[in-house]
Design a protein around this motif. Structure first.
Motif, PDB file in Angstrom:
ATOM      1  N   ASP A   1       0.855  -1.184   0.000  1.00 60.46           N
ATOM      2  CA  ASP A   1       0.000   0.000   0.000  1.00 60.46           C
ATOM      3  C   ASP A   1       0.894   1.238   0.000  1.00 60.46           C
ATOM      4  O   ASP A   1       1.256   1.747   1.045  1.00 60.46           O
TER       5      ASP A   1
ATOM      6  N   SER B   1       4.109   1.826  -0.527  1.00 55.80           N
ATOM      7  CA  SER B   1       5.233   1.704   0.399  1.00 55.80           C
ATOM      8  C   SER B   1       6.207   2.849   0.211  1.00 55.80           C
ATOM      9  O   SER B   1       6.395   3.335  -0.897  1.00 55.80           O
TER      10      SER B   1
ATOM     11  N   ALA C   1      -2.113   0.518   5.067  1.00 55.22           N
ATOM     12  CA  ALA C   1      -1.317   1.498   5.809  1.00 55.22           C
ATOM     13  C   ALA C   1      -2.256   2.583   6.336  1.00 55.22           C
ATOM     14  O   ALA C   1      -3.251   2.913   5.700  1.00 55.22           O
TER      15      ALA C   1
ATOM     16  N   ARG D   1      -1.474   5.660   6.823  1.00 54.96           N
ATOM     17  CA  ARG D   1      -1.032   6.995   6.440  1.00 54.96           C
ATOM     18  C   ARG D   1      -2.052   7.746   5.585  1.00 54.96           C
ATOM     19  O   ARG D   1      -2.243   8.941   5.735  1.00 54.96           O
TER      20      ARG D   1
ATOM     21  N   GLY E   1       2.604   2.554   8.392  1.00 57.68           N
ATOM     22  CA  GLY E   1       2.975   3.222   7.139  1.00 57.68           C
ATOM     23  C   GLY E   1       4.071   4.244   7.343  1.00 57.68           C
ATOM     24  O   GLY E   1       4.180   4.836   8.411  1.00 57.68           O
TER      25      GLY E   1
END
Lengths: 363, 199
Positions: free
Chosen positions: A73, A75, A102, A104, A131
């Protein structure tokens, strides 16, 4: 008749598996781990494109070598195809993806929706991550969300699965069947706290964990000793993260630029001394796998070969971790042939039936 | 949207089910909680023309002082300037220190006060009386912005499409950024004829 594979629904290869007693998901990864087999997972490098073929091609090289594929997701906070999108394509093709989530980029509303959507598509495994910060990626101006963190995300997924409820308490008509994962990093300070943090994650709902790249086996061994003493290996499957280093230069770059990856000097020296550094990097990865697979409590390896995905098969083969076992592999079946013929007919044969004709013939 | 019979929403149910305690904070969005109750920001919108004139002088003065800022170092003056800017703009506009001020394009009504932090105009939920969808007793930031912009000489700047907020610039001085950018633009304009750049 084609020989049936170990983890396959007798009614059809494309159908989800029936849940086994004591299993929380219908997935193949959970079955492999609970059978006590040494699992191998890997990571798909997400494409920067809207072409499904890119995903299929990147997944194809893992065929028959891994038990599950991580769909990352964004990264490193870099934009790529979303993990939900990759999972939609992979499940369509019959792969077993691990959907990474994640915290984030999405708040609890979006995440809970994605968990349901992913589970509906047939994603059996979800990996809950905090994340990387937005500052690490290609769009540092983005708003960091971090509405949940990995721990509360695990708990949210567990509540959805076990209690059949959203975080708000509102009921789900059909709860998602999930095998929940988390990430661990035994190589970053505070070292003393790391085993207890795993304990927290298990309490929050983690059933399997994948570790950060392991290049320091003695350090990992100490961590595993502590984890075993705390009794966590009975509650959770631990997969050790490994990967080939392309060169000593890459190793040095990663060490200074990627937070959370610990590479000891001996590794860099070994790479520097080699004739063919890339080959040595691969051999190093195989050696590490052979060492960690002997550590009690290690249930598998997570091979992260970023931009060297073609090596995954070789690494898995040469390390012999599968012990002759063939992970599930999608094969053509008779009904696939039927579907293909039918599609061919629809797409290529002249069918001049229009809505108007259909109405006329109906009378 | 009728205001006499408030609809029972999912949010109301969730709030009702929440555990009771003696402390009941006002039922408003967090955006609203940091806003002042005395509305200097509404005075600022009513006097947008005056503030526009004043800001034009003020930014010229800041630009004149560019050599000074540069001499001391922008990094070094940031602390004190930000201290003043935060307090002055906080008092006048309920500034949220997004670091990329667009008050002169929004009729001197700070768009970061909108519960959705919209920077390009009002959402579709503005109530018939011109109040906010989320905060029924707060005048919509963008209704005020439109009123304010109509008083201003360059009020049509409200029609410009604003870029997404660069969140990494939060809590930095917009005054210094604008000054440094204006100085760089002035420098570029001065050099352009020499290099023979096409018009």
């Amino acid at each position: 008749m084609i020989a049936r594979q170990p983890d396959e629904n007798p009614a059809g290869i494309h159908l989800p598996l029936d849940p086994l007693p004591g299993h929380t998901s219908r997935g193949r990864l959970e079955r492999v781990l609970r059978r006590g087999e040494f699992a191998v997972t890997t990571e798909l490098n997400p494409p920067d494109s809207a072409d499904p073929e890119d995903v299929y091609n990147r997944a194809k090289i893992f065929d028959g070598w891994v038990d599950a594929i991580n769909a990352v997701d964004a990264s490193g906070a870099n934009c790529h195809m979303s993990s939900v999108g990759i999972c939609a394509l992979l499940t369509r093709m019959g792969y077993a993806p691990i959907m990474q989530i994640a915290c984030r980029d999405r708040n609890r509303i979006a995440i809970q929706g994605d968990v349901l959507g992913g589970a509906a598509m047939g994603v059996a495994n979800m990996l809950c991550l905090t994340g990387d910060g937005v500052q690490a990626g290609d769009q540092p101006g983005a708003k960091p969300v971090f509405d949940l963190d990995c721990m509360s995300l695990l708990e949210t997924c567990r509540i959805m699965r076990d209690n059949g409820k959203f975080l708000s308490g509102r009921k789900l008509t059909t709860p998602p069947l999930l095998f929940l994962g988390a990430a661990i990093n035994p190589f970053a300070p505070p070292i003393d706290f790391r085993p207890y943090r795993l304990g927290k994650k298990i309490a929050a709902g983690a059933q399997f964990v994948q570790s950060q790249y392991c290049f320091d086996v003695p350090m990992f061994r100490t961590y595993m000793q502590q984890v075993r003493d705390l009794g966590f290996t009975e509650k959770c499957f631990i997969l050790c993260g490994v990967g080939p280093l392309a060169s000593a230069k890459t190793a040095k770059w990663i060490r200074t630029n990627v937070p959370g990856i610990h590479i000891p000097d001996s590794i860099v020296k070994r790479l520097e001394g080699a004739q063919d550094q890339k080959k040595e990097g691969k051999q190093l990865c195989i050696d590490i796998i052979n060492e960690v697979k002997e550590i009690p409590g290690v249930s598998g390896v997570h091979v992260m070969a970023y931009r060297q995905e073609e090596y995954v098969a070789e690494i898995v083969d040469e390390s012999g971790v599968l012990k002759g076992r063939q992970p599930w592999k999608r094969e053509i079946r008779r009904d696939d042939q039927l579907v293909a013929e039918r599609l061919d007919h629809i797409l290529h044969d002249e069918i001049t039936e229009t809505q108007v004709d259909m109405v006329k013939t109906a009378h | 949207m009728s205001e006499t019979t408030p609809a029972i929403t999912q949010a109301t149910l969730v709030k009702k089910a929440a555990p009771k305690s003696d402390y009941k904070p006002a039922d408003v969005s967090p955006q609203r909680r940091v806003q002042r109750s005395f509305a200097v920001r509404l005075w600022s919108v009513r006097h947008s023309r005056l503030l526009e004139w004043f800001y034009a002088r003020f930014s010229d003065m800041f630009l004149l002082l560019h050599p000074l800022w540069k001499g001391i170092g922008y990094g070094r003056v940031e602390g004190p300037i930000k201290f003043v800017e935060k307090r002055v703009k906080g008092f006048m506009f309920d500034c949220r220190m997004c670091g990329q001020c667009i008050l002169s394009s929004t009729g001197m009504s700070c768009p970061m006060n909108c519960p959705k932090q919209l920077r390009n105009g009002p959402c579709g939920g503005v109530r018939a009386n011109g109040n906010c969808e989320v905060e029924p007793d707060m005048p919509c930031v963008w209704v005020k912005a439109w009123e304010g912009s109509r008083n201003m000489v360059h009020g049509d700047k409200i029609l410009d499409v604003q870029k997404p907020v660069d969140q990494s610039l939060r809590e930095t001085s917009a005054w210094l950024r604008v000054t440094a950018q204006a100085a760089a633009a002035r420098e570029a304009a001065r050099n352009a004829p020499n290099t023979g750049a096409p018009a």
